[in-house]
Design a protein around this motif. Sequence first.
Motif, PDB file in Angstrom:
ATOM      1  N   LEU A  20       0.822  -1.210   0.000  1.00  0.00           N
ATOM      2  CA  LEU A  20       0.000   0.000   0.000  1.00  0.00           C
ATOM      3  C   LEU A  20       0.858   1.262   0.000  1.00  0.00           C
ATOM      4  CD1 LEU A  20      -2.846  -0.997   2.489  1.00  0.00           C
ATOM      5  CD2 LEU A  20      -3.038  -0.663   0.028  1.00  0.00           C
ATOM      6  N   ILE A  21       1.903   1.273   0.811  1.00  0.00           N
ATOM      7  CA  ILE A  21       2.791   2.444   0.851  1.00  0.00           C
ATOM      8  C   ILE A  21       3.487   2.622  -0.491  1.00  0.00           C
ATOM      9  CG2 ILE A  21       4.884   3.375   1.897  1.00  0.00           C
ATOM     10  CD1 ILE A  21       4.003   2.014   4.516  1.00  0.00           C
ATOM     11  N   SER A  22       3.960   1.528  -1.069  1.00  0.00           N
ATOM     12  CA  SER A  22       4.650   1.616  -2.357  1.00  0.00           C
ATOM     13  C   SER A  22       3.711   2.032  -3.481  1.00  0.00           C
ATOM     14  CB  SER A  22       5.289   0.275  -2.707  1.00  0.00           C
ATOM     15  OG  SER A  22       6.240  -0.085  -1.745  1.00  0.00           O
ATOM     16  N   SER A  23       2.457   1.667  -3.381  1.00  0.00           N
ATOM     17  CA  SER A  23       1.504   2.019  -4.442  1.00  0.00           C
ATOM     18  C   SER A  23       1.160   3.505  -4.447  1.00  0.00           C
ATOM     19  CB  SER A  23       0.228   1.191  -4.306  1.00  0.00           C
ATOM     20  OG  SER A  23      -0.503   1.589  -3.170  1.00  0.00           O
ATOM     21  N   THR A  24       1.476   4.214  -3.392  1.00  0.00           N
ATOM     22  CA  THR A  24       1.187   5.648  -3.378  1.00  0.00           C
ATOM     23  C   THR A  24       2.211   6.458  -4.160  1.00  0.00           C
ATOM     24  OG1 THR A  24       2.402   6.003  -1.314  1.00  0.00           O
ATOM     25  CG2 THR A  24       0.047   5.533  -1.142  1.00  0.00           C
ATOM     26  N   MET A  25       3.383   5.891  -4.414  1.00  0.00           N
ATOM     27  CA  MET A  25       4.403   6.641  -5.156  1.00  0.00           C
ATOM     28  C   MET A  25       3.923   7.026  -6.557  1.00  0.00           C
ATOM     29  SD  MET A  25       7.099   7.241  -3.328  1.00  0.00           S
ATOM     30  CE  MET A  25       8.637   7.218  -4.198  1.00  0.00           C
ATOM     31  N   PRO A  26       3.387   6.114  -7.366  1.00  0.00           N
ATOM     32  CA  PRO A  26       2.921   6.544  -8.685  1.00  0.00           C
ATOM     33  C   PRO A  26       1.514   7.147  -8.685  1.00  0.00           C
ATOM     34  CG  PRO A  26       2.721   4.188  -8.518  1.00  0.00           C
ATOM     35  CD  PRO A  26       3.376   4.657  -7.243  1.00  0.00           C
ATOM     36  N   THR A  27       0.793   7.052  -7.561  1.00  0.00           N
ATOM     37  CA  THR A  27      -0.561   7.593  -7.498  1.00  0.00           C
ATOM     38  C   THR A  27      -0.511   9.109  -7.640  1.00  0.00           C
ATOM     39  OG1 THR A  27      -1.248   5.799  -6.043  1.00  0.00           O
ATOM     40  CG2 THR A  27      -2.653   7.727  -6.120  1.00  0.00           C
ATOM     41  N   GLU A  28      -1.298   9.639  -8.547  1.00  0.00           N
ATOM     42  CA  GLU A  28      -1.262  11.068  -8.829  1.00  0.00           C
ATOM     43  C   GLU A  28      -2.192  11.879  -7.934  1.00  0.00           C
ATOM     44  OE1 GLU A  28      -2.289  10.944 -12.930  1.00  0.00           O
ATOM     45  OE2 GLU A  28      -0.271  10.406 -13.556  1.00  0.00           O
ATOM     46  N   TYR A  29      -3.079  11.239  -7.228  1.00  0.00           N
ATOM     47  CA  TYR A  29      -4.105  11.955  -6.477  1.00  0.00           C
ATOM     48  C   TYR A  29      -3.740  12.091  -5.000  1.00  0.00           C
ATOM     49  CZ  TYR A  29      -6.832  11.150 -10.663  1.00  0.00           C
ATOM     50  OH  TYR A  29      -7.262  11.121 -11.957  1.00  0.00           O
ATOM     51  N   TRP A  30      -2.705  12.834  -4.709  1.00  0.00           N
ATOM     52  CA  TRP A  30      -2.355  13.127  -3.323  1.00  0.00           C
ATOM     53  C   TRP A  30      -3.115  14.356  -2.838  1.00  0.00           C
ATOM     54  CZ3 TRP A  30       2.621  11.993  -0.483  1.00  0.00           C
ATOM     55  CH2 TRP A  30       3.073  10.713  -0.761  1.00  0.00           C
ATOM     56  N   ARG A  31      -3.290  15.318  -3.728  1.00  0.00           N
ATOM     57  CA  ARG A  31      -4.131  16.472  -3.428  1.00  0.00           C
ATOM     58  C   ARG A  31      -4.937  16.778  -4.675  1.00  0.00           C
ATOM     59  NH1 ARG A  31      -0.292  21.818  -3.236  1.00  0.00           N
ATOM     60  NH2 ARG A  31       0.667  21.497  -5.274  1.00  0.00           N
ATOM     61  N   VAL A  32      -6.196  17.170  -4.475  1.00  0.00           N
ATOM     62  CA  VAL A  32      -7.133  17.316  -5.572  1.00  0.00           C
ATOM     63  C   VAL A  32      -7.874  18.632  -5.415  1.00  0.00           C
ATOM     64  CG1 VAL A  32      -8.962  16.149  -6.857  1.00  0.00           C
ATOM     65  CG2 VAL A  32      -7.524  14.843  -5.326  1.00  0.00           C
ATOM     66  N   SER A  33      -8.135  19.295  -6.543  1.00  0.00           N
ATOM     67  CA  SER A  33      -8.923  20.518  -6.539  1.00  0.00           C
ATOM     68  C   SER A  33      -9.745  20.569  -7.808  1.00  0.00           C
ATOM     69  CB  SER A  33      -8.024  21.749  -6.455  1.00  0.00           C
ATOM     70  OG  SER A  33      -8.816  22.921  -6.453  1.00  0.00           O
ATOM     71  N   THR A  34     -10.955  21.082  -7.693  1.00  0.00           N
ATOM     72  CA  THR A  34     -11.830  21.223  -8.845  1.00  0.00           C
ATOM     73  C   THR A  34     -12.235  22.680  -8.953  1.00  0.00           C
ATOM     74  OG1 THR A  34     -12.667  19.004  -8.511  1.00  0.00           O
ATOM     75  CG2 THR A  34     -13.981  20.447  -9.892  1.00  0.00           C
ATOM     76  N   ILE A  35     -12.071  23.224 -10.147  1.00  0.00           N
ATOM     77  CA  ILE A  35     -12.494  24.589 -10.412  1.00  0.00           C
ATOM     78  C   ILE A  35     -13.642  24.524 -11.395  1.00  0.00           C
ATOM     79  CG2 ILE A  35     -11.854  26.805 -11.399  1.00  0.00           C
ATOM     80  CD1 ILE A  35      -9.054  26.335 -10.389  1.00  0.00           C
ATOM     81  N   GLU A  36     -14.796  25.015 -10.965  1.00  0.00           N
ATOM     82  CA  GLU A  36     -15.973  24.998 -11.821  1.00  0.00           C
ATOM     83  C   GLU A  36     -16.351  26.433 -12.143  1.00  0.00           C
ATOM     84  OE1 GLU A  36     -19.006  22.806  -9.892  1.00  0.00           O
ATOM     85  OE2 GLU A  36     -17.821  20.989  -9.759  1.00  0.00           O
ATOM     86  N   GLY A  37     -16.404  26.709 -13.404  1.00  0.00           N
ATOM     87  CA  GLY A  37     -16.837  28.026 -13.841  1.00  0.00           C
ATOM     88  C   GLY A  37     -18.208  27.889 -14.443  1.00  0.00           C
TER      89      GLY A  37
END
Length: 191
Positions: A20-37
């Motif tokens: 599980l710890i190793s799988s977080t290295m390639p995971t791109e979703y550590w922080r997420v933000s959505t901007i809706e206009g």
Amino acid sequence: MNHYGVEIAAFLLCVTGWVLISSTMPTEYWRVSTIEGTVIVTASYYSNLWKMCVHGSTGVSDCKNFESMLAQPKHIKACRGLLIIGIILCTFGNIFSLVGMKCTKIGGSEKIKTRLTFLVGIIHLIGGLTSLCAFSVYGNRVTAEFFDPHFQHIKYELGVGLYIGWSGSSVTLIGGSMYCYSTVKEGLFER
């Protein structure tokens, strides 16, 4: 539960936590933000320790690696170092556990195997703590920027990579504790 069962359960927990710890290295979703206009223009921003990505409403993702390793903020450099140290320690702990466990035929006498199993537990505890510190420092920075009223950039939220990392670190800590418990219960420190 006998010593064999505790050691096998600890081994399975530590390997699961390491994965599980190793799988977080390639995971791109550590922080997420959505901007809706408007309805048409919507963008999702997400990043991890290595790159930043934008996902538009058209379905196209554009990822950009961080240009310089040294130009990053201090918390990202610290998280990278702590996470890599944690993964390396857990890797060596998993290798040494195969030698130190009672159910394997590799290794020396029972006393040496018991001491090695205790060392494996300590290695996993340190590896789990360093990984937990990396995820916690990163998560703390994300939440501090989110709740700061003077922060002028994009405000991010915690991503799935952090939750996977926290759960993997917790599982590794539990497995390391079980290794130490099995050796202390066996009488490692008795004369």
